[in-house]
Structures are given as C-alpha cells and as structure tokens.
Design a protein around this motif. Structure first.
Motif, PDB file in Angstrom:
ATOM      1  N   GLU A  93     -22.988  -7.125  13.306  1.00 28.31           N
ATOM      2  CA  GLU A  93     -22.009  -6.152  12.816  1.00 28.31           C
ATOM      3  C   GLU A  93     -20.692  -6.840  12.446  1.00 28.31           C
ATOM      4  OE1 GLU A  93     -20.337  -3.528  15.730  1.00 28.31           O
ATOM      5  OE2 GLU A  93     -19.576  -2.167  14.225  1.00 28.31           O
ATOM      6  N   ASP A 115     -25.750  -5.583  17.101  1.00 31.09           N
ATOM      7  CA  ASP A 115     -24.395  -5.062  17.302  1.00 31.09           C
ATOM      8  C   ASP A 115     -23.951  -5.694  18.617  1.00 31.09           C
ATOM      9  OD1 ASP A 115     -22.101  -3.671  17.883  1.00 31.09           O
ATOM     10  OD2 ASP A 115     -22.974  -1.680  17.611  1.00 31.09           O
ATOM     11  N   ASP A 118     -21.205  -2.604  21.335  1.00 27.21           N
ATOM     12  CA  ASP A 118     -21.169  -1.238  20.830  1.00 27.21           C
ATOM     13  C   ASP A 118     -20.304  -0.381  21.739  1.00 27.21           C
ATOM     14  OD1 ASP A 118     -22.289   1.129  19.302  1.00 27.21           O
ATOM     15  OD2 ASP A 118     -22.866   1.589  21.366  1.00 27.21           O
ATOM     16  N   GLY A 119     -19.471   0.460  21.119  1.00 31.39           N
ATOM     17  CA  GLY A 119     -18.614   1.361  21.893  1.00 31.39           C
ATOM     18  C   GLY A 119     -17.311   0.705  22.300  1.00 31.39           C
ATOM     19  N   ARG A 276     -24.865   2.367  11.860  1.00 31.78           N
ATOM     20  CA  ARG A 276     -25.500   1.379  10.992  1.00 31.78           C
ATOM     21  C   ARG A 276     -27.009   1.383  11.209  1.00 31.78           C
ATOM     22  NH1 ARG A 276     -19.929  -0.156  11.678  1.00 31.78           N
ATOM     23  NH2 ARG A 276     -20.429   0.340  13.823  1.00 31.78           N
ATOM     24  N   GLU A 280     -28.129  -0.402  14.778  1.00 34.77           N
ATOM     25  CA  GLU A 280     -27.866   0.714  15.687  1.00 34.77           C
ATOM     26  C   GLU A 280     -29.035   1.706  15.626  1.00 34.77           C
ATOM     27  OE1 GLU A 280     -23.049   0.884  16.254  1.00 34.77           O
ATOM     28  OE2 GLU A 280     -23.778   1.757  14.390  1.00 34.77           O
TER      29      GLU A 280
HETATM   30 MN    MN Z   1     -21.851   0.082  17.440  1.00 31.48          MN
END
Ligand code: MN
Ligand code: AHG
Ligand code: MN
Length: 342
Positions: A93, A115, A118-119, A276, A280
C-alpha cells in the motif's frame, strides 16, 4: 501433558507434506511473513514508548498522511521478504509501483501484495491495527523480475491469504484454501501457536459494521438496508448490533468470530469506496469464503474481479453468508419492504 502444541511452522510443514511437488519455498515465505509480524507486533506494542507515533511528512500513493509506524511496517515486510528466493516482486500500500527484488538476491515463483499496517490512523489511541497479505503464483516467465502483471490476477487465484492482528494479543490468521487457521503469538516463546483451528463464521450474525456518518452519501438501496436492519422486530433478530472500530482487520476479525457483516459502500464522495482490492478486499474475501461466509462488491463476488490497477479501490460487503445475501437482495431492489416503500 495432553494434546499437542502446533506452531505455525509445524502447521505449514504438515500442510505442505500433502503436496509431493512442494519445494519448501512457500514454507520459507510464510516463515518470513511470521518473522516480520513478530517485529511489527513488538514495535506496535511499545509504540508510545519509542516515540514512533506521530505523522511523517510523507503522503502515500493514496494521498493520505503516512504514520511513522506505516513506514516501519512497510520496510519490515520488504526487508523480511526480499532475499530468500521465494518471491519475484512485492507490492505494498505504501509504494506506488511494484517493488523489485534487489539484484543480489535470487528470484522466486511467488508475488506478495500487502497492507503493512491497516487501521493506522487510529494508532495514537491504542486501537488494534493489523497487517494483511495476499500471495499469488507469478504468471510472467521465471528467471526475470516480476511485473505488475503478476499482481493483476483475480482473487480466486490466491495461493494464500492472511492477516496479523495486533490486538489484546497478536494473532496470525491464514488460509491456503483448506480452511482458516488462527495462531496466537506466545510472547514468552515468540512462537505463533495454533489457537483457532478451522475457523467457521456463523451463517448469520448479529453485528453490522459500517461508518454510518456517510449515510447521506450512499445510494438509496444501501440506506434502505441499514434502516431495515435497525428496525425493531424480535422475531427476525432485529435490530442488529452496531460495531465499528474503523480498523478493517479488527472489524473483520471480530465479525469472523461472532458473525455479522462489514460494509464499505460506494458513496458520492468515494464512488469506488475506500478499500483496496489487492491487499485488503481480496485476502479477506478468500478467508471469509473459506470460513463459510461471502464477500461481494455489490454485484460481483470479490474474488472474481480482474484487477486493472495495483491500488484499485473496491466497494466491500463481507461477512456471514445470510447477511450478505440479505444485503444483496436490497441492492437489487428486491426486498419486500422496498416495494412497500414505493
Ligand atoms: Mn488498510
Ligand atoms: P489504512 O490504515 O491501511 O489506510 O486503512 C484504513 C482503512 C481501514 O482499516 C478501515 O476499515 C477504513 O480505513 C476506515 O475508513 P473510514 O474512516 O472512512 O470509516
Ligand atoms: Mn495501511
């Protein structure tokens, strides 16, 4: 002592034994991902102590502010995966283009899209974050560096998909198409130990997860669905229960275990949603299907979509099979309550 302790490595080796043609490269690859996960976990857990919080000056390819830990997780994944001869290219990402394997290292037959964190927009508040990954066989000829073509494969071609959640404990959940297995990191031994064998998600759940502040930007049919699942009707188990962390891995993981639906619909502000496809939606879709659930973009099965771009966004509806089916009925305008509303 009763029972056997199954580490992630043992589990992968025993799975790979079922395939006489297996070379051990996939086992190496998974071990490298697990190693990266341990390093990221360690650093996420002491984030506030190390002064690694806060924003860098960089904007990533999505136009979002990159947190320092995003960069750290990205670099950790690349450094763990680029030299063992299992992969011919990586995609993250945090990097606009395909990441090449440095010349001094051998090329392999896999590609990995991920990724790294994430978050991460929530990390300053100690919210659970995760790493998501998808592994494919290369489709370009062996012996040369991998290209973007190797990544633009539909999700059903994934060899393996997984995520790591850095929560109250750190867990790695993965599938190779033979069920979903969850491993909890034992911090004293630094080993991932099988804690959730053959995860199945409930056929129908109680939870819905969506950022409802976008209500006014959604299509009418999505709004009708959300209004419907909030109505009081004890016989059908409504209202459903709202839970939204804003950290996809965490929202997904909870719903996988408890049952329910996660939605990131398109909106007038974001016509393809936000999430994505490659790193994701696809990996989580593979996992949810292996656990008995479903994942769609509104019309199509997520895993059937042929990607056109590395960082392609896609609307995502994912979770328990019956909940996704009901949502789809609404998206088609075929639910009886919608006819009554006309
Ligand atoms: Mn993410
Ligand atoms: P990332 O941190 O990798 O950029 O992903 C953030 C994503 C995902 O984790 C979460 O589900 C979603 O952003 C939340 O978006 P909203 O704030 O629009 O609800
Ligand atoms: Mn991220």
């Amino acid at each position: 002592m009763s029972g056997k302790i199954i580490t992630l490595t043992r589990h992968i080796i025993e799975e790979q034994r079922k395939y006489p043609a297996a070379t051990g490269k996939f086992t190496d690859l998974m071990n490298d991902i697990a190693f990266a996960a341990k390093i990221i976990s360690y650093n996420v857990n002491k984030a506030g102590l190390l002064d690694v919080l806060g924003e860098t000056d960089n904007i990533n390819v999505q136009g979002e502010v990159v947190k320092k830990l995003d960069t750290f997780a990205h670099e950790t994944m690349v450094r763990a995966l680029d030299h063992n001869g299992h992969s011919c290219a990586l995609a993250s990402e945090e990097e606009e283009n395909v990441i090449e394997i440095p010349d001094e290292y051998p090329l392999g037959k896999y590609v990995v899209a991920f990724d790294p964190l994430d978050g991460s927009s929530n990390i300053d508040a100690n919210v659970s974050v995760g790493t998501i990954f998808a592994i494919y066989h290369r489709v370009t000829p062996e012996g040369r560096p991998g290209t973007v073509k190797d990544f633009l494969q539909p999700g059903y071609k994934q060899v393996c998909a997984g995520y790591v959640i850095y929560g109250s404990s750190t867990m790695l959940v993965y599938t190779t198409g033979n069920g979903v297995y969850g491993f909890t990191l034992d911090p004293s031994y630094g080993e991932f130990v099988l804690s959730h064998p053959d995860i199945k998600t409930p056929k129908k759940g109680k939870i819905y997860s969506v950022n409802e502040s976008y209500y006014g930007f959604w299509d009418e049919r999505v709004r009708q669905y959300i209004s419907y699942i909030k109505q009081v009707d004890g016989d059908s188990g409504r209202p459903m229960n709202s839970r939204y962390i804003g950290s996809l891995v965490s929202d997904f993981h909870r719903n996988l275990l408890y049952g329910g639906i996660f939605l990131y619909p398109p909106s007038t502000k974001a016509p393809s949603g936000k999430l994505r496809l490659l790193y994701e939606a696809n990996p989580l879709a593979f996992i949810v299907e292996q656990a008995g659930g479903k994942a769609i973009d509104g019309e199509r099965r997520i895993l059937d979509i042929v990607p056109e771009k590395l960082h392609q966004r896609v609307p995502l509806y994912i979770g328990s099979a019956e909940d996704v089916d009901l949502l789809q009925t609404f998206l088609k305008g075929k639910h009886p309550s919608q006819k009554a509303a006309k």
